[in-house]
Design a protein around this motif. Structure first.
Motif, PDB file in Angstrom:
ATOM      1  N   GLY A 113       0.810  -1.221   0.000  1.00 41.59           N
ATOM      2  CA  GLY A 113       0.000   0.000   0.000  1.00 41.59           C
ATOM      3  C   GLY A 113       0.835   1.259   0.000  1.00 41.59           C
ATOM      4  O   GLY A 113       0.346   2.336  -0.357  1.00 41.59           O
ATOM      5  N   PHE A 125      -4.096   3.308   2.954  1.00 42.88           N
ATOM      6  CA  PHE A 125      -4.251   2.208   2.000  1.00 42.88           C
ATOM      7  C   PHE A 125      -3.406   1.050   2.487  1.00 42.88           C
ATOM      8  O   PHE A 125      -2.184   1.063   2.373  1.00 42.88           O
ATOM      9  N   ILE A 130     -10.801  -9.669   0.857  1.00 41.13           N
ATOM     10  CA  ILE A 130     -10.478  -8.391   0.205  1.00 41.13           C
ATOM     11  C   ILE A 130     -10.970  -8.405  -1.240  1.00 41.13           C
ATOM     12  O   ILE A 130     -10.887  -9.417  -1.934  1.00 41.13           O
ATOM     13  N   MET A 174     -10.457  -6.146  -4.735  1.00 42.90           N
ATOM     14  CA  MET A 174      -9.529  -5.152  -5.290  1.00 42.90           C
ATOM     15  C   MET A 174      -9.953  -4.785  -6.708  1.00 42.90           C
ATOM     16  O   MET A 174     -10.163  -5.660  -7.544  1.00 42.90           O
ATOM     17  N   TYR A 203     -13.087  -6.148   2.819  1.00 42.40           N
ATOM     18  CA  TYR A 203     -12.497  -4.826   2.583  1.00 42.40           C
ATOM     19  C   TYR A 203     -12.525  -4.571   1.078  1.00 42.40           C
ATOM     20  O   TYR A 203     -12.223  -5.474   0.287  1.00 42.40           O
ATOM     21  N   TYR A 239     -11.167  -2.171  -2.134  1.00 45.04           N
ATOM     22  CA  TYR A 239     -10.081  -1.255  -2.526  1.00 45.04           C
ATOM     23  C   TYR A 239     -10.214  -0.832  -3.985  1.00 45.04           C
ATOM     24  O   TYR A 239     -10.550  -1.644  -4.849  1.00 45.04           O
ATOM     25  N   CYS A 294      -7.809   1.305  -6.932  1.00 42.34           N
ATOM     26  CA  CYS A 294      -6.581   2.028  -7.267  1.00 42.34           C
ATOM     27  C   CYS A 294      -6.592   2.378  -8.746  1.00 42.34           C
ATOM     28  O   CYS A 294      -6.923   1.538  -9.594  1.00 42.34           O
ATOM     29  N   TYR A 337     -13.282   0.551   3.207  1.00 43.69           N
ATOM     30  CA  TYR A 337     -13.386   1.091   1.842  1.00 43.69           C
ATOM     31  C   TYR A 337     -12.231   2.063   1.671  1.00 43.69           C
ATOM     32  O   TYR A 337     -12.214   3.135   2.278  1.00 43.69           O
ATOM     33  N   GLN A 338     -11.224   1.667   0.888  1.00 43.40           N
ATOM     34  CA  GLN A 338     -10.007   2.463   0.750  1.00 43.40           C
ATOM     35  C   GLN A 338      -9.706   2.735  -0.731  1.00 43.40           C
ATOM     36  O   GLN A 338      -9.913   1.873  -1.577  1.00 43.40           O
ATOM     37  N   ARG A 339      -9.208   3.957  -0.975  1.00 42.42           N
ATOM     38  CA  ARG A 339      -8.929   4.366  -2.362  1.00 42.42           C
ATOM     39  C   ARG A 339      -7.513   4.941  -2.468  1.00 42.42           C
ATOM     40  O   ARG A 339      -7.077   5.696  -1.605  1.00 42.42           O
ATOM     41  N   ASP A 340      -6.835   4.540  -3.533  1.00 42.89           N
ATOM     42  CA  ASP A 340      -5.518   5.109  -3.868  1.00 42.89           C
ATOM     43  C   ASP A 340      -5.653   5.581  -5.310  1.00 42.89           C
ATOM     44  O   ASP A 340      -5.426   4.832  -6.252  1.00 42.89           O
TER      45      ASP A 340
END
Length: 391
Positions: free
Chosen positions: A60, A237, A247, A249, A340, A342, A344, A386-389
């Motif tokens: 991450g 992240f 997860i 993705m 989770y 994600y 990107c 909830y994660q964003r890159d």
């Protein structure tokens, strides 16, 4: 080729850890194009050595590269302005000096224009167009002019100039590092860091343009060369703390980078949680980045599901968000099970479309009103699920 900036031989290494201000000269171990014949893209897979650097990273995190400008662009600038490339110029408030050619190559940002640069440049020319452009009532036109243009455009468009080399470089900003999502697990690749970099090339305002760092990596950095690098921690992240968590993705194109890191890490630690990857590109034959690796992970059970979307292989363009909607029931079951999620990649279009598709999945499968689906997603975000890159 050795890229140098401020600390050419890592002379501070005995006293200071490597960082943004004291980058490590990382040796290039591998630099290959991941795209196949006929692709309109060029994506470089670059492996760098971190041996003896003391640097470490987690899945991450990002790697910062301090790039150099294109020598051809620097040469064009000095020739057209009839500058002496051996002239000594002051580059900062501390009074440090460099030869002009070196300053334009390694120290200053010359491919980006700002309103401030144009507003200050007005003092060095009688050009009426520029005088008019910088007026307060023309703020929108000034912003529009800056977009997609660089120092060479400004010097060509608004001359003749009554400025020395020193006066022009004093307008410029210091080169900013370029950050790239790390595409490897340090546990799986001790003393190494891998990157997935898309070469940025385009034509605008009647000139071919190149991404400063991406095309440096694509065209000029060879195996055995070094790049000045540092690790940038990304606290927003990261993999779940517990290995039994599922997860999901979503990473089309170069957005695959951190997920390659995630998958490698979970393979090493034998995570029991399921993993689901949505990948996208233009053509399956030429743009399926890391295809063999990913399919092997799927065969080995490390990657539970792999759904791919190739937009140019079908009459109707199919993107990752369409694959999510096709699998909405199972996707929602994973979310309900605590998965989770994600994202990107591209902030402008892809990330918005994926976010919208995710709300639609929650709305449909959860039997919720739109605002309740949005609240569900916001709750996931607050839980760190909830994660964003995005970039």
């Amino acid at each position: 080729m050795q890229l140098t900036l401020e600390n050419p031989q890592n002379t501070k290494s005995d006293t200071l850890p490597f960082s943004r201000n004291n980058p490590f000269q990382a040796k290039v171990l591998k630099n290959i194009n991941l795209n196949g014949t006929g692709s309109s893209k060029e994506t470089r897979h670059i492996e760098l050595s971190l041996k003896d650097s003391g640097l470490s990273y987690a899945p991450g995190d990002a790697l910062g590269i301090i790039p150099e400008n294109d020598p051809e662009l620097v040469a064009t600038l000095t020739e057209e302005m009839e500058w002496d490339e051996e002239a000594v110029v002051i580059v900062n408030k501390q009074g440090d000096t460099l030869l002009l050619k070196e300053a334009l190559t390694t120290y200053f940002e010359i491919t980006l224009l700002t309103r401030k640069i144009l507003q200050q440049a007005v003092a060095y020319t009688d050009n009426e167009k520029l005088q008019k452009l910088v007026l307060a009532e023309n703020a929108n036109q000034l912003k529009e002019y800056c977009y997609g243009r660089d120092l060479l455009d400004m010097l060509r468009d608004f001359g003749p100039w009554k400025a020395s080399e020193q006066e022009i470089v004093s307008l410029l900003r210091k080169m900013t590092p370029r950050l790239y999502s790390i595409a490897s697990s340090l546990t799986a690749n001790p003393d190494e860091v891998h990157l997935t970099i898309g070469a940025v090339r385009y034509t605008v305002h009647n000139r071919d343009r190149n991404g400063v760092c991406s095309v440096l990596c694509a065209d000029r950095v060879k195996e055995g060369d070094t790049l000045p690098v540092f690790v940038q921690v990304n606290k927003h992240f990261y993999l779940p703390e517990f290995k039994d968590k599922d997860i999901i993705m979503v990473g089309p194109g170069t957005g695959i980078a951190p997920f390659r890191s995630f998958i490698q890490e979970r393979a090493i630690y034998k995570a029991t949680g399921r993993s689901w990857l949505f990948f996208g590109g233009q053509h399956a034959a030429a743009d399926f980045l890391y295809q063999n690796e990913l399919e092997k992970y799927q065969q080995d059970g490390v990657l539970t599901r792999l759904d791919s979307a190739f937009s140019r292989d079908t009459a109707h363009k199919v993107y990752v968000q369409h694959k999510m909607l096709e699998n909405s029931k199972e996707l929602f079951n994973w979310l309900e099970n605590g998965a989770y999620f994600y994202i990107c990649g591209d902030k402008e279009h892809m990330a918005k479309d994926v976010n919208e598709a995710l709300i639609s999945v929650i709305e449909k499968e959860g039997g919720l009103a739109r605002d309740a689906a949005e609240a569900y997603l916001k709750d996931m975000q607050q839980q760190g699920r909830y994660q964003r890159d995005v970039y």
